[in-house]
Write an enzyme that holds these catalytic residues in place. Sequence first.
Site, PDB file in Angstrom:
ATOM      1  N   GLU A   1       0.825  -1.209   0.000  1.00 25.40           N
ATOM      2  CA  GLU A   1       0.000   0.000   0.000  1.00 25.40           C
ATOM      3  C   GLU A   1       0.858   1.258   0.000  1.00 25.40           C
ATOM      4  OE1 GLU A   1      -3.369   2.370   2.679  1.00 25.40           O
ATOM      5  OE2 GLU A   1      -2.207   0.749   3.567  1.00 25.40           O
TER       6      GLU A   1
ATOM      7  N   GLU B   1     -11.723   2.843   5.651  1.00 25.19           N
ATOM      8  CA  GLU B   1     -10.650   3.224   6.567  1.00 25.19           C
ATOM      9  C   GLU B   1     -10.682   4.734   6.762  1.00 25.19           C
ATOM     10  OE1 GLU B   1      -6.683   1.233   6.531  1.00 25.19           O
ATOM     11  OE2 GLU B   1      -5.911   3.270   6.297  1.00 25.19           O
TER      12      GLU B   1
END
Length: 281
Positions: free
Chosen positions: A149, A248
Amino acid sequence: MSLRFSANLSWLFPELPALPARLEAAAAAGFGAAEAAWPAGCPAQALRAAAERAGVRIALLNTPPGDQEAGEMGLAAVPGRQAAFRRDLAAAVQYARAVGCPRIHLMAGRVPLGADRAAVAGEMETTFIENLRYAADLLAQEDMIGLVEPINNRITDPRYFLNTPHQAAAILEKVGRPNLKLQLDLFHCQIMDGNLSRNLETYFPLIGHIQVAQVPGRHEPDSPGELNFPYIFKLLESLGYTGYVGCEYAPKGDTLEGLGWLHSYWESRGLQHAGTSKAAE
């Protein structure tokens, strides 16, 4: 096909102290999946039992962050920490296996304190590639996917090594393992690069997981900000995205009260919740 959303238990339901309680709250809110950072302090058996009771899948976990007191946030690209990375990876695989989670975010880590990013970039990339190959081979034995990520270094983490989809894609190409994918958090991508439509189209074959939050506040997708999530969700549908979209973000207030955007999405697709059609209900 409608999108599938995953509640990030490290961010949502902060009013509940334990991950199992957060997971059960996510299920009650209509989520069919949940994800978390490294679940320190929560035994795998407790999380698995909560998931089974609630009928929720665990979609994603992180590798452990390393020595957080020393400022570590992942180890996969940190020179000299290869042995610790392998130990932490083994722990993450064991935990993921126990809770039935098929995806692990292999956290790259930070440029060492006092080091010049440009001076250590080559060594860090070499370390990252070696560790990712090791991880991919181990994960393949478990039929798991490894994810990398990019995290923005403009606001969130100035020393994080992996910052853009372009950098991640180049590293994944060098690693050359089909069970390693891109975890694209649109919050970080917008801050670093913008151009979300083209980036999603360009990197779509590499994407194994997506996460969302509004920019710049990192709150609910329908909070004030730069991103047009109804458009982005339609784009993901048109691209044929079948993975999870991780939520998130930091709720501005009560988590449930902030889920109006998700209810609107489900209603606009004729869904009751989490992909269940009203007709089926």
